[in-house]
Motif scaffolding. Structure first.
Motif, PDB file in Angstrom:
ATOM      1  N   ARG A  68       0.861  -1.191   0.000  1.00 22.69           N
ATOM      2  CA  ARG A  68       0.000   0.000   0.000  1.00 22.69           C
ATOM      3  C   ARG A  68       0.895   1.238   0.000  1.00 22.69           C
ATOM      4  N   TRP A  69       1.245   1.642  -1.190  1.00 14.05           N
ATOM      5  CA  TRP A  69       2.111   2.814  -1.331  1.00 14.05           C
ATOM      6  C   TRP A  69       1.391   4.102  -0.939  1.00 14.05           C
ATOM      7  N   GLY A  70       0.110   4.158  -1.155  1.00 11.38           N
ATOM      8  CA  GLY A  70      -0.623   5.372  -0.783  1.00 11.38           C
ATOM      9  C   GLY A  70      -0.608   5.619   0.713  1.00 11.38           C
ATOM     10  N   ALA A  71      -0.832   4.540   1.491  1.00 11.59           N
ATOM     11  CA  ALA A  71      -0.795   4.688   2.951  1.00 11.59           C
ATOM     12  C   ALA A  71       0.600   5.082   3.421  1.00 11.59           C
ATOM     13  N   LEU A  72       1.629   4.492   2.792  1.00  9.88           N
ATOM     14  CA  LEU A  72       2.999   4.853   3.160  1.00  9.88           C
ATOM     15  C   LEU A  72       3.296   6.316   2.834  1.00  9.88           C
ATOM     16  N   PHE A  73       2.790   6.784   1.688  1.00  7.38           N
ATOM     17  CA  PHE A  73       3.044   8.173   1.297  1.00  7.38           C
ATOM     18  C   PHE A  73       2.426   9.153   2.283  1.00  7.38           C
ATOM     19  N   TRP A  74       1.132   8.972   2.601  1.00  3.10           N
ATOM     20  CA  TRP A  74       0.452   9.929   3.477  1.00  3.10           C
ATOM     21  C   TRP A  74       0.969   9.840   4.904  1.00  3.10           C
ATOM     22  N   SER A  75       1.272   8.640   5.393  1.00  3.28           N
ATOM     23  CA  SER A  75       1.793   8.524   6.759  1.00  3.28           C
ATOM     24  C   SER A  75       3.188   9.135   6.882  1.00  3.28           C
ATOM     25  N   SER A  76       4.037   8.902   5.873  1.00  2.00           N
ATOM     26  CA  SER A  76       5.379   9.497   5.916  1.00  2.00           C
ATOM     27  C   SER A  76       5.316  11.011   5.779  1.00  2.00           C
ATOM     28  N   LEU A  77       4.402  11.515   4.932  1.00  2.00           N
ATOM     29  CA  LEU A  77       4.254  12.972   4.781  1.00  2.00           C
ATOM     30  C   LEU A  77       3.767  13.604   6.078  1.00  2.00           C
ATOM     31  N   ALA A  78       2.778  12.957   6.718  1.00  2.00           N
ATOM     32  CA  ALA A  78       2.279  13.496   7.990  1.00  2.00           C
ATOM     33  C   ALA A  78       3.363  13.466   9.058  1.00  2.00           C
ATOM     34  N   GLY A  79       4.151  12.385   9.118  1.00  2.00           N
ATOM     35  CA  GLY A  79       5.230  12.317  10.083  1.00  2.00           C
ATOM     36  C   GLY A  79       6.311  13.358   9.826  1.00  2.00           C
ATOM     37  N   PHE A  80       6.618  13.592   8.532  1.00  2.00           N
ATOM     38  CA  PHE A  80       7.627  14.598   8.194  1.00  2.00           C
ATOM     39  C   PHE A  80       7.168  15.996   8.595  1.00  2.00           C
ATOM     40  N   ILE A  81       5.909  16.312   8.309  1.00  2.00           N
ATOM     41  CA  ILE A  81       5.386  17.630   8.675  1.00  2.00           C
ATOM     42  C   ILE A  81       5.359  17.795  10.188  1.00  2.00           C
ATOM     43  N   ILE A  87      10.418  20.437  15.559  1.00  2.00           N
ATOM     44  CA  ILE A  87      11.768  21.018  15.556  1.00  2.00           C
ATOM     45  C   ILE A  87      11.713  22.540  15.424  1.00  2.00           C
ATOM     46  N   GLY A  88      10.812  23.024  14.550  1.00  2.00           N
ATOM     47  CA  GLY A  88      10.651  24.470  14.417  1.00  2.00           C
ATOM     48  C   GLY A  88      10.199  25.120  15.703  1.00  2.00           C
TER      49      GLY A  88
END
Length: 348
Positions: A68-81, A87-88
Protein backbone atom coordinates in the motif's frame (compact mmCIF):
# COMPACT_ATOMS: atom_id res chain seq x y z
CA UNK A 1 -68.08 -54.68 2.93
CA UNK A 2 -69.44 -57.62 0.86
CA UNK A 3 -68.01 -61.17 0.89
CA UNK A 4 -67.38 -61.01 -2.88
CA UNK A 5 -64.70 -58.48 -2.43
CA UNK A 6 -62.38 -61.08 -0.88
CA UNK A 7 -61.42 -58.77 1.98
CA UNK A 8 -61.78 -59.64 5.61
CA UNK A 9 -64.02 -57.55 7.79
CA UNK A 10 -62.23 -55.47 10.46
CA UNK A 11 -61.94 -57.32 13.76
CA UNK A 12 -60.37 -56.67 17.14
CA UNK A 13 -57.75 -58.89 18.77
CA UNK A 14 -55.10 -58.88 21.48
CA UNK A 15 -51.41 -58.98 20.72
CA UNK A 16 -50.81 -61.66 23.38
CA UNK A 17 -53.31 -64.00 21.70
CA UNK A 18 -51.51 -67.26 20.67
CA UNK A 19 -53.27 -67.12 17.32
CA UNK A 20 -51.58 -63.77 16.51
CA UNK A 21 -48.28 -64.27 14.66
CA UNK A 22 -45.85 -61.40 13.85
CA UNK A 23 -43.94 -62.06 10.61
CA UNK A 24 -40.90 -60.41 9.14
CA UNK A 25 -40.84 -59.21 5.55
CA UNK A 26 -38.72 -62.12 4.34
CA UNK A 27 -40.83 -64.83 6.01
CA UNK A 28 -43.33 -66.73 3.91
CA UNK A 29 -47.02 -66.52 4.66
CA UNK A 30 -47.30 -70.34 4.32
CA UNK A 31 -45.78 -70.79 7.75
CA UNK A 32 -48.86 -69.37 9.40
CA UNK A 33 -51.22 -71.97 10.73
CA UNK A 34 -54.75 -72.02 9.50
CA UNK A 35 -57.04 -69.80 11.55
CA UNK A 36 -54.17 -67.63 12.82
CA UNK A 37 -53.85 -63.90 12.30
CA UNK A 38 -50.62 -62.66 10.70
CA UNK A 39 -49.25 -59.17 11.34
CA UNK A 40 -46.51 -57.80 9.12
CA UNK A 41 -44.95 -54.57 10.46
CA UNK A 42 -44.40 -51.87 7.90
CA UNK A 43 -40.83 -50.99 7.09
CA UNK A 44 -39.67 -47.64 8.39
CA UNK A 45 -38.94 -45.17 5.60
CA UNK A 46 -35.30 -44.53 5.01
CA UNK A 47 -34.24 -41.00 5.99
CA UNK A 48 -33.53 -38.74 3.10
CA UNK A 49 -29.92 -37.65 2.81
CA UNK A 50 -29.21 -34.12 4.01
CA UNK A 51 -26.72 -32.17 1.99
CA UNK A 52 -24.47 -30.17 4.28
CA UNK A 53 -22.66 -27.19 2.83
CA UNK A 54 -18.99 -27.79 2.52
CA UNK A 55 -16.71 -25.05 3.80
CA UNK A 56 -14.60 -25.39 0.70
CA UNK A 57 -17.52 -24.33 -1.49
CA UNK A 58 -17.63 -20.84 0.06
CA UNK A 59 -15.62 -18.44 -2.08
CA UNK A 60 -12.66 -17.09 -0.14
CA UNK A 61 -12.39 -13.38 0.44
CA UNK A 62 -9.79 -12.09 -1.96
CA UNK A 63 -6.85 -10.68 -0.07
CA UNK A 64 -5.46 -7.37 -1.12
CA UNK A 65 -2.19 -7.94 -2.90
CA UNK A 66 0.70 -5.58 -3.20
CA UNK A 67 2.19 -2.98 -0.97
CA UNK A 68 0.00 0.00 0.00
CA UNK A 69 2.11 2.81 -1.33
CA UNK A 70 -0.62 5.37 -0.78
CA UNK A 71 -0.79 4.69 2.95
CA UNK A 72 3.00 4.85 3.16
CA UNK A 73 3.04 8.17 1.30
CA UNK A 74 0.45 9.93 3.48
CA UNK A 75 1.79 8.52 6.76
CA UNK A 76 5.38 9.50 5.92
CA UNK A 77 4.25 12.97 4.78
CA UNK A 78 2.28 13.50 7.99
CA UNK A 79 5.23 12.32 10.08
CA UNK A 80 7.63 14.60 8.19
CA UNK A 81 5.39 17.63 8.67
CA UNK A 82 4.92 16.81 12.37
CA UNK A 83 8.64 16.38 12.89
CA UNK A 84 9.38 19.68 11.13
CA UNK A 85 6.76 21.45 13.23
CA UNK A 86 8.19 20.10 16.49
CA UNK A 87 11.77 21.02 15.56
CA UNK A 88 10.65 24.47 14.42
CA UNK A 89 8.79 25.02 17.71
CA UNK A 90 11.82 23.92 19.74
CA UNK A 91 14.11 26.25 17.78
CA UNK A 92 11.64 29.11 18.17
CA UNK A 93 11.39 28.64 21.93
CA UNK A 94 15.21 28.48 22.16
CA UNK A 95 15.54 31.72 20.17
CA UNK A 96 12.99 33.37 22.44
CA UNK A 97 14.92 32.32 25.55
CA UNK A 98 18.12 33.65 23.96
CA UNK A 99 16.45 36.97 23.31
CA UNK A 100 14.62 37.30 26.61
CA UNK A 101 13.70 34.99 29.44
CA UNK A 102 10.17 36.38 29.58
CA UNK A 103 9.62 35.77 25.85
CA UNK A 104 10.99 32.27 26.27
CA UNK A 105 8.52 31.37 29.00
CA UNK A 106 5.71 32.98 26.99
CA UNK A 107 6.60 30.93 23.93
CA UNK A 108 6.88 27.78 26.04
CA UNK A 109 3.46 28.42 27.57
CA UNK A 110 1.88 28.99 24.15
CA UNK A 111 3.48 25.81 22.84
CA UNK A 112 2.12 23.86 25.81
CA UNK A 113 -1.39 25.28 25.24
CA UNK A 114 -1.13 24.34 21.57
CA UNK A 115 -0.21 20.75 22.46
CA UNK A 116 -3.05 20.49 24.99
CA UNK A 117 -5.58 21.90 22.52
CA UNK A 118 -4.34 19.54 19.80
CA UNK A 119 -4.73 16.53 22.08
CA UNK A 120 -8.23 17.63 23.07
CA UNK A 121 -9.27 18.13 19.42
CA UNK A 122 -7.79 14.78 18.43
CA UNK A 123 -9.62 13.05 21.28
CA UNK A 124 -12.89 14.71 20.25
CA UNK A 125 -12.44 13.64 16.63
CA UNK A 126 -11.66 10.08 17.66
CA UNK A 127 -14.71 10.01 19.95
CA UNK A 128 -16.89 11.33 17.13
CA UNK A 129 -15.62 8.72 14.67
CA UNK A 130 -16.09 5.99 17.27
CA UNK A 131 -19.65 7.10 17.93
CA UNK A 132 -20.48 7.08 14.20
CA UNK A 133 -18.97 3.60 13.89
CA UNK A 134 -21.10 2.47 16.85
CA UNK A 135 -24.26 3.75 15.15
CA UNK A 136 -23.39 1.98 11.89
CA UNK A 137 -22.65 -1.24 13.75
CA UNK A 138 -25.92 -0.95 15.68
CA UNK A 139 -27.82 -0.54 12.41
CA UNK A 140 -26.28 -3.73 11.00
CA UNK A 141 -26.86 -5.68 14.22
CA UNK A 142 -30.53 -4.66 14.27
CA UNK A 143 -30.97 -5.96 10.72
CA UNK A 144 -29.26 -9.23 11.65
CA UNK A 145 -31.37 -9.65 14.80
CA UNK A 146 -34.59 -9.13 12.84
CA UNK A 147 -33.52 -11.56 10.11
CA UNK A 148 -32.48 -14.29 12.60
CA UNK A 149 -35.24 -13.52 15.15
CA UNK A 150 -32.64 -13.91 17.88
CA UNK A 151 -33.87 -12.75 21.30
CA UNK A 152 -30.40 -12.65 22.84
CA UNK A 153 -29.02 -10.46 20.07
CA UNK A 154 -32.18 -8.32 20.17
CA UNK A 155 -31.70 -7.70 23.91
CA UNK A 156 -28.13 -6.59 23.24
CA UNK A 157 -29.27 -4.27 20.44
CA UNK A 158 -31.99 -2.70 22.60
CA UNK A 159 -29.55 -2.28 25.50
CA UNK A 160 -27.03 -0.48 23.30
CA UNK A 161 -29.78 1.62 21.74
CA UNK A 162 -31.06 2.75 25.15
CA UNK A 163 -27.48 3.48 26.19
CA UNK A 164 -27.01 5.59 23.07
CA UNK A 165 -30.16 7.64 23.79
CA UNK A 166 -29.73 7.97 27.57
CA UNK A 167 -28.90 11.70 27.38
CA UNK A 168 -32.13 12.66 25.59
CA UNK A 169 -34.76 13.71 28.18
CA UNK A 170 -37.55 13.45 25.59
CA UNK A 171 -37.00 9.67 25.40
CA UNK A 172 -37.22 9.00 29.15
CA UNK A 173 -40.72 7.53 28.87
CA UNK A 174 -39.69 5.36 25.91
CA UNK A 175 -36.68 4.05 27.83
CA UNK A 176 -38.90 3.19 30.80
CA UNK A 177 -41.33 1.36 28.51
CA UNK A 178 -38.55 -0.73 27.02
CA UNK A 179 -37.19 -1.61 30.45
CA UNK A 180 -40.66 -2.76 31.53
CA UNK A 181 -40.78 -5.16 28.56
CA UNK A 182 -37.29 -6.56 29.15
CA UNK A 183 -38.65 -9.63 31.01
CA UNK A 184 -41.65 -10.24 28.74
CA UNK A 185 -41.81 -13.19 26.36
CA UNK A 186 -41.29 -11.41 23.04
CA UNK A 187 -39.60 -12.64 19.90
CA UNK A 188 -36.31 -11.03 18.96
CA UNK A 189 -37.61 -9.38 15.79
CA UNK A 190 -40.69 -8.01 17.60
CA UNK A 191 -38.51 -6.63 20.39
CA UNK A 192 -36.36 -4.72 17.91
CA UNK A 193 -39.46 -3.36 16.19
CA UNK A 194 -40.89 -2.34 19.57
CA UNK A 195 -37.68 -0.45 20.36
CA UNK A 196 -37.88 1.28 16.99
CA UNK A 197 -41.46 2.39 17.56
CA UNK A 198 -40.77 3.66 21.07
CA UNK A 199 -37.40 5.38 20.55
CA UNK A 200 -37.32 6.34 16.88
CA UNK A 201 -40.86 7.70 16.40
CA UNK A 202 -40.29 11.10 18.12
CA UNK A 203 -36.82 11.39 16.57
CA UNK A 204 -38.18 10.68 13.09
CA UNK A 205 -40.82 13.36 13.53
CA UNK A 206 -38.19 15.91 14.55
CA UNK A 207 -35.92 14.80 11.69
CA UNK A 208 -38.70 15.38 9.17
CA UNK A 209 -39.27 18.84 10.62
CA UNK A 210 -35.56 19.68 10.31
CA UNK A 211 -35.45 18.54 6.69
CA UNK A 212 -38.62 20.45 5.84
CA UNK A 213 -37.33 23.66 7.46
CA UNK A 214 -33.97 23.36 5.69
CA UNK A 215 -35.65 22.77 2.32
CA UNK A 216 -37.94 25.77 2.80
CA UNK A 217 -35.04 27.98 3.84
CA UNK A 218 -32.97 26.97 0.81
CA UNK A 219 -35.95 27.47 -1.49
CA UNK A 220 -36.61 30.99 -0.23
CA UNK A 221 -32.99 32.17 -0.15
CA UNK A 222 -32.08 30.82 -3.60
CA UNK A 223 -35.24 32.31 -5.06
CA UNK A 224 -34.35 35.86 -3.96
CA UNK A 225 -30.55 35.57 -4.24
CA UNK A 226 -29.10 37.79 -7.00
CA UNK A 227 -25.99 35.66 -7.75
CA UNK A 228 -25.38 31.97 -8.42
CA UNK A 229 -22.26 31.95 -6.24
CA UNK A 230 -24.34 32.94 -3.25
CA UNK A 231 -26.79 30.13 -4.05
CA UNK A 232 -24.05 27.52 -4.17
CA UNK A 233 -22.43 28.65 -0.94
CA UNK A 234 -25.74 28.83 0.90
CA UNK A 235 -26.91 25.42 -0.32
CA UNK A 236 -23.59 23.87 0.71
CA UNK A 237 -23.72 25.47 4.16
CA UNK A 238 -27.36 24.46 4.62
CA UNK A 239 -26.60 20.86 3.62
CA UNK A 240 -23.69 20.63 6.05
CA UNK A 241 -25.77 22.13 8.84
CA UNK A 242 -28.68 19.76 8.12
CA UNK A 243 -26.48 16.64 8.16
CA UNK A 244 -24.86 17.75 11.43
CA UNK A 245 -28.27 18.39 13.02
CA UNK A 246 -29.58 14.97 11.97
CA UNK A 247 -26.45 13.25 13.25
CA UNK A 248 -26.78 14.97 16.63
CA UNK A 249 -30.49 14.15 16.75
CA UNK A 250 -29.90 10.42 16.35
CA UNK A 251 -27.07 10.27 18.87
CA UNK A 252 -23.96 11.09 16.85
CA UNK A 253 -21.76 14.08 17.59
CA UNK A 254 -19.40 14.21 14.62
CA UNK A 255 -16.39 16.47 14.44
CA UNK A 256 -14.68 17.69 11.30
CA UNK A 257 -13.46 14.25 10.22
CA UNK A 258 -16.80 12.76 11.16
CA UNK A 259 -18.64 15.27 8.98
CA UNK A 260 -16.39 14.44 6.04
CA UNK A 261 -17.14 10.76 6.55
CA UNK A 262 -20.88 11.42 6.90
CA UNK A 263 -21.01 13.48 3.72
CA UNK A 264 -19.21 10.72 1.84
CA UNK A 265 -21.75 8.17 3.07
CA UNK A 266 -24.70 10.43 2.26
CA UNK A 267 -23.46 11.07 -1.27
CA UNK A 268 -22.79 7.35 -1.75
CA UNK A 269 -26.32 6.59 -0.48
CA UNK A 270 -27.76 9.06 -2.96
CA UNK A 271 -25.80 7.44 -5.77
CA UNK A 272 -26.95 3.94 -4.80
CA UNK A 273 -30.61 4.74 -4.27
CA UNK A 274 -30.88 7.06 -7.29
CA UNK A 275 -32.07 10.03 -5.25
CA UNK A 276 -31.36 12.60 -7.92
CA UNK A 277 -33.34 10.65 -10.47
CA UNK A 278 -36.26 10.48 -8.06
CA UNK A 279 -36.11 14.24 -7.62
CA UNK A 280 -36.02 14.76 -11.38
CA UNK A 281 -39.09 12.55 -11.78
CA UNK A 282 -40.90 14.57 -9.14
CA UNK A 283 -40.01 17.79 -10.93
CA UNK A 284 -41.37 16.39 -14.17
CA UNK A 285 -44.61 15.51 -12.42
CA UNK A 286 -44.83 19.06 -11.11
CA UNK A 287 -44.26 20.45 -14.58
CA UNK A 288 -46.81 18.06 -16.03
CA UNK A 289 -49.41 19.12 -13.52
CA UNK A 290 -48.76 22.79 -14.26
CA UNK A 291 -47.75 23.64 -10.71
CA UNK A 292 -44.39 25.08 -11.66
CA UNK A 293 -45.98 27.09 -14.46
CA UNK A 294 -47.59 29.29 -11.84
CA UNK A 295 -44.16 30.23 -10.52
CA UNK A 296 -41.54 32.49 -11.99
CA UNK A 297 -38.13 31.25 -13.12
CA UNK A 298 -36.41 32.19 -9.87
CA UNK A 299 -39.15 30.63 -7.79
CA UNK A 300 -38.89 27.45 -9.84
CA UNK A 301 -35.16 27.30 -9.22
CA UNK A 302 -35.80 27.83 -5.52
CA UNK A 303 -38.30 24.95 -5.43
CA UNK A 304 -35.81 22.70 -7.25
CA UNK A 305 -33.02 23.56 -4.81
CA UNK A 306 -35.39 22.93 -1.92
CA UNK A 307 -36.30 19.51 -3.32
CA UNK A 308 -32.67 18.54 -3.74
CA UNK A 309 -31.97 19.64 -0.17
CA UNK A 310 -34.91 17.58 1.04
CA UNK A 311 -33.64 14.52 -0.83
CA UNK A 312 -30.21 15.02 0.71
CA UNK A 313 -31.83 15.21 4.14
CA UNK A 314 -33.72 11.94 3.59
CA UNK A 315 -30.48 10.24 2.60
CA UNK A 316 -28.83 11.67 5.73
CA UNK A 317 -31.65 10.21 7.85
CA UNK A 318 -30.97 6.75 6.43
CA UNK A 319 -27.25 7.12 7.15
CA UNK A 320 -27.41 8.62 10.64
CA UNK A 321 -30.37 6.62 11.98
CA UNK A 322 -29.19 3.81 14.28
CA UNK A 323 -32.17 1.59 13.41
CA UNK A 324 -33.47 0.38 10.04
CA UNK A 325 -36.97 1.32 8.89
CA UNK A 326 -38.91 -1.87 9.67
CA UNK A 327 -41.76 -0.94 12.02
CA UNK A 328 -42.08 2.74 11.07
CA UNK A 329 -42.59 4.21 7.59
CA UNK A 330 -39.65 5.90 5.92
CA UNK A 331 -40.19 9.65 5.35
CA UNK A 332 -41.24 10.19 1.75
CA UNK A 333 -40.12 12.97 -0.55
CA UNK A 334 -43.69 13.56 -1.67
CA UNK A 335 -44.74 14.62 1.85
CA UNK A 336 -41.89 17.13 2.00
CA UNK A 337 -42.85 18.46 -1.42
CA UNK A 338 -46.36 19.10 -0.16
CA UNK A 339 -44.97 21.00 2.81
CA UNK A 340 -42.66 22.97 0.52
CA UNK A 341 -45.39 23.95 -1.93
CA UNK A 342 -47.79 24.74 0.90
CA UNK A 343 -45.20 27.07 2.40
CA UNK A 344 -44.60 28.60 -1.01
CA UNK A 345 -48.30 29.18 -1.58
CA UNK A 346 -48.62 30.67 1.87
CA UNK A 347 -45.71 33.02 1.15
CA UNK A 348 -47.27 34.13 -2.11
Amino acid sequence: MSERSGLRRPVTFKLDDPLVVVLEHDEAASRVARGSISITPEAEPEPEPVLLPEPAEMPPVPARKGFRWGALFWSSLAGFILLGTVIGAIDLVGDLFARSEGLGFLGLMLAALFVIASIAIAAREIAGLTRLATIENLHRRALAAIAADNRKEADAVVHDLVKLAHNDPHLARARATLRSHSTDIIDGADLVRLAERELMAPLDQEARRLVSVAAQRVSIVTAVSPRAVVDVLFVFAAAMRLVRQLARLYGGRPGTLGMIRLMRHVIAHLAITGGMAASDTLIQQMLGQGIAAKLSTRLGEGVLNGLLTARLGLAAIDVTRPMPFTALPRPALGDLVKDLLRKRDGGN
